[in-house]
Design a protein around this motif. Sequence first.
Motif, mmCIF file in Angstrom:
data_model
loop_
_atom_site.group_PDB
_atom_site.id
_atom_site.type_symbol
_atom_site.label_atom_id
_atom_site.label_comp_id
_atom_site.label_asym_id
_atom_site.label_seq_id
_atom_site.Cartn_x
_atom_site.Cartn_y
_atom_site.Cartn_z
ATOM 1 N N VAL B 229 -61.951 -12.973 93.883
ATOM 2 C CA VAL B 229 -63.055 -12.032 93.787
ATOM 3 C C VAL B 229 -63.621 -12.086 92.386
ATOM 4 O O VAL B 229 -62.929 -12.421 91.431
ATOM 5 C CB VAL B 229 -62.595 -10.583 94.081
ATOM 6 C CG1 VAL B 229 -62.310 -10.407 95.549
ATOM 7 C CG2 VAL B 229 -61.381 -10.233 93.255
ATOM 8 N N SER B 230 -64.917 -11.793 92.285
ATOM 9 C CA SER B 230 -65.558 -11.774 90.977
ATOM 10 C C SER B 230 -64.903 -10.713 90.112
ATOM 11 O O SER B 230 -64.477 -9.668 90.603
ATOM 12 C CB SER B 230 -67.048 -11.472 91.128
ATOM 13 O OG SER B 230 -67.609 -11.199 89.861
ATOM 14 N N SER B 231 -64.826 -11.005 88.825
ATOM 15 C CA SER B 231 -64.199 -10.040 87.930
ATOM 16 C C SER B 231 -65.117 -8.849 87.688
ATOM 17 O O SER B 231 -64.721 -7.856 87.110
ATOM 18 C CB SER B 231 -63.831 -10.707 86.612
ATOM 19 O OG SER B 231 -64.959 -11.348 86.069
ATOM 20 N N ILE B 232 -66.381 -8.945 88.124
ATOM 21 C CA ILE B 232 -67.299 -7.833 87.934
ATOM 22 C C ILE B 232 -67.638 -7.237 89.298
ATOM 23 O O ILE B 232 -68.397 -7.802 90.064
ATOM 24 C CB ILE B 232 -68.583 -8.292 87.225
ATOM 25 C CG1 ILE B 232 -68.226 -8.930 85.877
ATOM 26 C CG2 ILE B 232 -69.515 -7.121 87.014
ATOM 27 C CD1 ILE B 232 -69.351 -9.732 85.302
ATOM 28 N N SER B 233 -67.076 -6.106 89.613
ATOM 29 C CA SER B 233 -67.364 -5.458 90.887
ATOM 30 C C SER B 233 -68.697 -4.746 90.792
ATOM 31 O O SER B 233 -69.192 -4.442 89.709
ATOM 32 C CB SER B 233 -66.261 -4.470 91.235
ATOM 33 O OG SER B 233 -66.280 -3.407 90.305
ATOM 34 N N THR B 234 -69.269 -4.461 91.960
ATOM 35 C CA THR B 234 -70.577 -3.813 91.980
ATOM 36 C C THR B 234 -70.524 -2.455 91.304
ATOM 37 O O THR B 234 -71.458 -2.027 90.643
ATOM 38 C CB THR B 234 -71.061 -3.634 93.426
ATOM 39 O OG1 THR B 234 -70.781 -4.841 94.123
ATOM 40 C CG2 THR B 234 -72.525 -3.327 93.472
ATOM 41 N N TRP B 235 -69.399 -1.783 91.466
ATOM 42 C CA TRP B 235 -69.290 -0.443 90.895
ATOM 43 C C TRP B 235 -69.328 -0.484 89.379
ATOM 44 O O TRP B 235 -69.814 0.432 88.725
ATOM 45 C CB TRP B 235 -67.997 0.230 91.352
ATOM 46 C CG TRP B 235 -68.010 0.508 92.812
ATOM 47 C CD1 TRP B 235 -67.285 -0.109 93.781
ATOM 48 C CD2 TRP B 235 -68.838 1.469 93.494
ATOM 49 N NE1 TRP B 235 -67.599 0.403 95.006
ATOM 50 C CE2 TRP B 235 -68.549 1.382 94.866
ATOM 51 C CE3 TRP B 235 -69.801 2.389 93.056
ATOM 52 C CZ2 TRP B 235 -69.176 2.171 95.811
ATOM 53 C CZ3 TRP B 235 -70.422 3.176 94.003
ATOM 54 C CH2 TRP B 235 -70.108 3.071 95.362
ATOM 55 N N LYS B 236 -68.793 -1.564 88.850
ATOM 56 C CA LYS B 236 -68.765 -1.652 87.387
ATOM 57 C C LYS B 236 -70.053 -2.220 86.827
ATOM 58 O O LYS B 236 -70.226 -2.286 85.617
ATOM 59 C CB LYS B 236 -67.598 -2.543 86.954
ATOM 60 C CG LYS B 236 -66.252 -1.843 86.988
ATOM 61 C CD LYS B 236 -65.232 -2.715 86.302
ATOM 62 C CE LYS B 236 -63.849 -2.090 86.386
ATOM 63 N NZ LYS B 236 -62.807 -3.074 86.149
ATOM 64 N N ALA B 237 -70.947 -2.656 87.724
ATOM 65 C CA ALA B 237 -72.110 -3.407 87.269
ATOM 66 C C ALA B 237 -72.977 -2.621 86.298
ATOM 67 O O ALA B 237 -73.436 -3.150 85.294
ATOM 68 C CB ALA B 237 -72.936 -3.870 88.468
ATOM 69 N N VAL B 238 -73.178 -1.348 86.602
ATOM 70 C CA VAL B 238 -74.063 -0.552 85.763
ATOM 71 C C VAL B 238 -73.472 -0.392 84.356
ATOM 72 O O VAL B 238 -74.134 -0.610 83.343
ATOM 73 C CB VAL B 238 -74.309 0.834 86.404
ATOM 74 C CG1 VAL B 238 -75.137 1.701 85.473
ATOM 75 C CG2 VAL B 238 -75.008 0.667 87.736
ATOM 76 N N TYR B 239 -72.191 -0.079 84.358
ATOM 77 C CA TYR B 239 -71.480 0.034 83.076
ATOM 78 C C TYR B 239 -71.586 -1.275 82.307
ATOM 79 O O TYR B 239 -71.876 -1.306 81.112
ATOM 80 C CB TYR B 239 -70.017 0.380 83.351
ATOM 81 C CG TYR B 239 -69.079 0.195 82.184
ATOM 82 C CD1 TYR B 239 -69.086 1.099 81.129
ATOM 83 C CD2 TYR B 239 -68.184 -0.866 82.151
ATOM 84 C CE1 TYR B 239 -68.225 0.932 80.067
ATOM 85 C CE2 TYR B 239 -67.329 -1.036 81.089
ATOM 86 C CZ TYR B 239 -67.349 -0.131 80.054
ATOM 87 O OH TYR B 239 -66.487 -0.311 79.003
ATOM 88 N N TYR B 240 -71.373 -2.369 83.056
ATOM 89 C CA TYR B 240 -71.421 -3.707 82.470
ATOM 90 C C TYR B 240 -72.786 -3.965 81.835
ATOM 91 O O TYR B 240 -72.883 -4.437 80.705
ATOM 92 C CB TYR B 240 -71.118 -4.720 83.582
ATOM 93 C CG TYR B 240 -71.394 -6.156 83.257
ATOM 94 C CD1 TYR B 240 -70.473 -6.912 82.548
ATOM 95 C CD2 TYR B 240 -72.564 -6.773 83.673
ATOM 96 C CE1 TYR B 240 -70.713 -8.242 82.270
ATOM 97 C CE2 TYR B 240 -72.806 -8.097 83.399
ATOM 98 C CZ TYR B 240 -71.881 -8.833 82.697
ATOM 99 O OH TYR B 240 -72.137 -10.132 82.426
#
Lengths: 151, 282
Positions: B229-240
């Motif tokens: 799985v990608s290390s960047i989940s959708t939930w973290k995307a905004v924070y990212y």
Amino acid sequence: MSPRTQVIGIVTIVLALVLIMELVRRRRLRTGYSLLWLFTGLAVLVLVVWTGLVEYLTQFLGVRSPGSMLFAAGILFTLILLLEHSLALSTLWNDNKCLNQEVALLEWRIRRLEASLAGEPATPASASVPDRQSASGAGPNLEEDIFEPAM
Amino acid sequence: MWGRQRVTGSYPGMGSVLVVIPAYNEEESIRKVVEGVNHHIPAADVLVVDDGSSDGTSRRIRESDAELLRLPRNLGVGAALEVALRYAEGMGYSYALRLDADGQHDPLDALRLLEAVRRGEADVLIGSRFLEAGSGERQAARNPRLRYQTTPIRALGIKVFASLVSLLIGQHISDPTCGLRCFNRQAICYLARHHPQDYPEVESMVVLHRAGFRLKELPVAIYPRTGGVSSISTWKAVYYVFRVMLAASIAAVRSLPNGKPAAAGRRPMEPEKIPEEEPHVA
């Protein structure tokens, strides 16, 4: 401030100071960090004993009540302390990163050494690197550790 | 010295190439990726950095024909790349190619980046999945399955990053999050010391630009992930998004490590002579 409150305050602070000294004595708290707490404790002690100082400071700063001023000072102090801890954590994170990287590089070297001790032939075609030095311009200084530590 | 004998091959007249693959919990795909690289770029050495994986990634790497640097704890892509580039610097590699461990990148695209750096077109070549009229687009047109799949929020994030980076470095950048990159020796030596941490792709472009390195993009194809799985989940995307924007902006105004651009004193890049024939060394 009533004498009773004053006594409770003094006892609490003295207990806190004893706790800090004890933590330092048992090497649970580093001496460097304990200084901040000791000075804070002493400052609060002065405020409790010398009640006139709070009154004076409140008037001098134009704050309405001594309570508000003490709260504001406490919050400011807490924020400074939090920032200090964030700084310390950043330093620790960086140290941790460097150590992990060093471990990875050292482990690689150990595996190499063990493999060569076990009599494995050196890497095949290892001689075919004629252009490496000229192309790189600055080759590794073999007198020193080839992996220089990070900042 | 034993350390120098690790460089197993090099392209004639070109110096040695290290393929760097940071991997975090990629046991399903890592072997395939390494095999692909060994097949298509046989003269390059492969180094996989296991970024503190909790699955069998390290075991898979040991089974494959690649060097392994195993970080005991997960430190993030930035620290993994930093240690890999320090390895490349210490071992004297002339070029470093970075690929992702999830099989999204085509080794043949990596070779094209390498060729471009080797010709002196830039110090750092970056793959882009958005540049038009490239082989990536053509490939995608032929085979729609290869068209890069992305979520709307991620596409928006990339667009925001692209605008921000283009603004900060005064050069049009279409895909600043792409992990397919090629570095020359000077860039390797610089990043071995000053690599950005955490989510480094976007920030590193600003860092490299400020240090005086020339960047260039080439169109590449991006394949769907082969596993993990990608290390960047959708939930973290905004924070990212916000974190990366902040990091990139700070990088643009941060004080330089030595007070002057790193590439200022280096000799100008000369295009290397490309040999007529390229016998495979490996």
